[in-house]
Design a protein around this motif. Structure first.
Motif, PDB file in Angstrom:
ATOM      1  N   GLY A   9       0.792  -1.227   0.000  1.00 37.09           N
ATOM      2  CA  GLY A   9       0.000   0.000   0.000  1.00 37.09           C
ATOM      3  C   GLY A   9       0.826   1.280   0.000  1.00 37.09           C
ATOM      4  N   ASP A  10       2.158   1.177   0.083  1.00 36.99           N
ATOM      5  CA  ASP A  10       3.018   2.369   0.037  1.00 36.99           C
ATOM      6  C   ASP A  10       3.852   2.362  -1.243  1.00 36.99           C
ATOM      7  N   ASP A  11       4.232   3.569  -1.663  1.00 39.45           N
ATOM      8  CA  ASP A  11       5.201   3.677  -2.756  1.00 39.45           C
ATOM      9  C   ASP A  11       6.593   3.728  -2.121  1.00 39.45           C
ATOM     10  N   ALA A  12       7.333   2.631  -2.201  1.00 41.31           N
ATOM     11  CA  ALA A  12       8.659   2.542  -1.574  1.00 41.31           C
ATOM     12  C   ALA A  12       9.756   2.543  -2.639  1.00 41.31           C
ATOM     13  N   SER A  13       9.447   3.127  -3.803  1.00 41.74           N
ATOM     14  CA  SER A  13      10.416   3.044  -4.895  1.00 41.74           C
ATOM     15  C   SER A  13      11.726   3.766  -4.564  1.00 41.74           C
ATOM     16  N   LEU A  14      12.825   3.236  -5.108  1.00 42.55           N
ATOM     17  CA  LEU A  14      14.179   3.728  -4.853  1.00 42.55           C
ATOM     18  C   LEU A  14      14.888   3.933  -6.185  1.00 42.55           C
ATOM     19  N   ASP A  15      15.991   4.709  -6.154  1.00 44.71           N
ATOM     20  CA  ASP A  15      16.763   4.767  -7.394  1.00 44.71           C
ATOM     21  C   ASP A  15      17.452   3.414  -7.603  1.00 44.71           C
ATOM     22  N   GLU A  16      17.852   3.156  -8.855  1.00 47.06           N
ATOM     23  CA  GLU A  16      18.317   1.822  -9.237  1.00 47.06           C
ATOM     24  C   GLU A  16      19.526   1.365  -8.414  1.00 47.06           C
ATOM     25  N   GLU A  17      20.440   2.284  -8.098  1.00 47.54           N
ATOM     26  CA  GLU A  17      21.637   1.885  -7.346  1.00 47.54           C
ATOM     27  C   GLU A  17      21.260   1.402  -5.930  1.00 47.54           C
ATOM     28  N   ASP A  18      20.402   2.174  -5.233  1.00 46.20           N
ATOM     29  CA  ASP A  18      19.976   1.776  -3.885  1.00 46.20           C
ATOM     30  C   ASP A  18      19.196   0.459  -3.943  1.00 46.20           C
ATOM     31  N   ARG A  19      18.301   0.356  -4.937  1.00 44.80           N
ATOM     32  CA  ARG A  19      17.487  -0.855  -5.060  1.00 44.80           C
ATOM     33  C   ARG A  19      18.387  -2.078  -5.236  1.00 44.80           C
ATOM     34  N   SER A  20      19.375  -1.983  -6.102  1.00 44.48           N
ATOM     35  CA  SER A  20      20.206  -3.161  -6.344  1.00 44.48           C
ATOM     36  C   SER A  20      21.143  -3.435  -5.162  1.00 44.48           C
ATOM     37  N   ASP A  21      21.590  -2.386  -4.428  1.00 45.13           N
ATOM     38  CA  ASP A  21      22.409  -2.614  -3.216  1.00 45.13           C
ATOM     39  C   ASP A  21      21.589  -3.357  -2.153  1.00 45.13           C
ATOM     40  N   ILE A  22      20.341  -2.918  -1.948  1.00 43.16           N
ATOM     41  CA  ILE A  22      19.486  -3.540  -0.928  1.00 43.16           C
ATOM     42  C   ILE A  22      19.133  -4.972  -1.340  1.00 43.16           C
ATOM     43  N   LEU A  23      18.826  -5.163  -2.618  1.00 45.51           N
ATOM     44  CA  LEU A  23      18.521  -6.511  -3.100  1.00 45.51           C
ATOM     45  C   LEU A  23      19.715  -7.454  -2.862  1.00 45.51           C
ATOM     46  N   ALA A  24      20.918  -6.985  -3.158  1.00 39.77           N
ATOM     47  CA  ALA A  24      22.113  -7.815  -2.954  1.00 39.77           C
ATOM     48  C   ALA A  24      22.278  -8.139  -1.465  1.00 39.77           C
ATOM     49  N   PHE A  25      22.030  -7.145  -0.588  1.00 42.56           N
ATOM     50  CA  PHE A  25      22.119  -7.373   0.859  1.00 42.56           C
ATOM     51  C   PHE A  25      21.112  -8.444   1.290  1.00 42.56           C
ATOM     52  N   VAL A  27      19.654 -10.824  -0.456  1.00 41.26           N
ATOM     53  CA  VAL A  27      20.000 -12.158  -0.958  1.00 41.26           C
ATOM     54  C   VAL A  27      21.171 -12.727  -0.151  1.00 41.26           C
ATOM     55  N   ARG A  28      22.182 -11.859   0.108  1.00 44.85           N
ATOM     56  CA  ARG A  28      23.376 -12.289   0.852  1.00 44.85           C
ATOM     57  C   ARG A  28      23.023 -12.726   2.281  1.00 44.85           C
ATOM     58  N   ASN A  29      22.014 -12.097   2.863  1.00 43.36           N
ATOM     59  CA  ASN A  29      21.652 -12.362   4.263  1.00 43.36           C
ATOM     60  C   ASN A  29      20.331 -13.110   4.404  1.00 43.36           C
ATOM     61  N   SER A  30      19.895 -13.764   3.368  1.00 41.80           N
ATOM     62  CA  SER A  30      18.600 -14.458   3.412  1.00 41.80           C
ATOM     63  C   SER A  30      18.672 -15.685   4.316  1.00 41.80           C
ATOM     64  N   ALA A  31      17.509 -16.159   4.741  1.00 41.75           N
ATOM     65  CA  ALA A  31      17.455 -17.333   5.616  1.00 41.75           C
ATOM     66  C   ALA A  31      18.149 -18.535   4.969  1.00 41.75           C
ATOM     67  N   GLU A  32      18.085 -18.620   3.639  1.00 42.61           N
ATOM     68  CA  GLU A  32      18.719 -19.742   2.923  1.00 42.61           C
ATOM     69  C   GLU A  32      20.226 -19.769   3.166  1.00 42.61           C
ATOM     70  N   LYS A  33      20.819 -18.596   3.469  1.00 44.06           N
ATOM     71  CA  LYS A  33      22.280 -18.506   3.648  1.00 44.06           C
ATOM     72  C   LYS A  33      22.675 -18.492   5.122  1.00 44.06           C
ATOM     73  N   SER A  34      21.691 -18.506   6.011  1.00 40.57           N
ATOM     74  CA  SER A  34      21.963 -18.323   7.435  1.00 40.57           C
ATOM     75  C   SER A  34      22.091 -19.648   8.181  1.00 40.57           C
ATOM     76  N   THR A  35      22.928 -19.649   9.209  1.00 38.09           N
ATOM     77  CA  THR A  35      23.023 -20.814  10.093  1.00 38.09           C
ATOM     78  C   THR A  35      22.369 -20.511  11.448  1.00 38.09           C
ATOM     79  N   GLN A  36      21.735 -19.329  11.581  1.00 32.99           N
ATOM     80  CA  GLN A  36      21.037 -18.985  12.824  1.00 32.99           C
ATOM     81  C   GLN A  36      19.885 -19.974  13.048  1.00 32.99           C
TER      82      GLN A  36
END
Ligand code: HEC
Length: 107
Positions: A9-25, A27-36
């Motif tokens: 329900g919100d417009d959370a759009s970002l510029d492409e650089e921020d969007r791709s930095d956050i997406l990479a973060f 994916v890198r920290n997803s539950a699939e990669k975690s041993t917690q």
């Protein structure tokens, strides 16, 4: 992350650089990669279901079923999505038993 203009329900759009930095973060920290422990348990409880809220997972529901509903409506909690109200170290990515607040403070 692929439709941030329509983010719960919100417009959370970002510029492409921020969007791709956050997406990479993410994916890198997803539950699939975690041993917690909690990541492993949450992921196992999702199985192949299409669940977008952690509070809709079987593991989360079971972990919190002893907590009276009124606690989640308390002024200092407001919602089950406000993990930090009870898990004071969650912003560091941790859910340690000794850092869970005493829910009787919210009753
Ligand atoms: C009202 C307070 C409260 C809120 C809000 C809350 N929790 Fe909890 N959570 C608890 C309590 C209390 C326990 C311990 C339950 C028990 O051991 O019986 C717990 C247990 C857990 C556990 C299991 C820990 C373990 O060692 O098995 C996880 C994971 C967890 N919470 C994640 C979350 C996440 C993620 C959120 C936000 C989406 C959240 N919680 C919101 C109070 C809360």
């Amino acid at each position: 992350m692929s439709d941030l203009e329509n983010h719960f329900g919100d417009d959370a759009s970002l510029d492409e650089e921020d969007r791709s930095d956050i997406l990479a973060f993410l994916v890198r920290n997803s539950a699939e990669k975690s041993t917690q422990e909690s990541s492993v348990k949450i992921l196992a409880s999702i199985k192949n279901k299409d669940i977008i809220a952690i509070t809709d997972t079987i593991f989360w529901k079971q972990s919190h079923k002893q907590i009276p509903k009124d606690v989640f409506n308390h002024n200092e909690v407001k919602s089950s999505a406000n993990c930090k109200a009870c898990h004071s170290d969650i912003e560091k990515g941790l859910i340690q038993d000794d850092k869970i607040k005493n829910i009787s403070d919210f009753m």
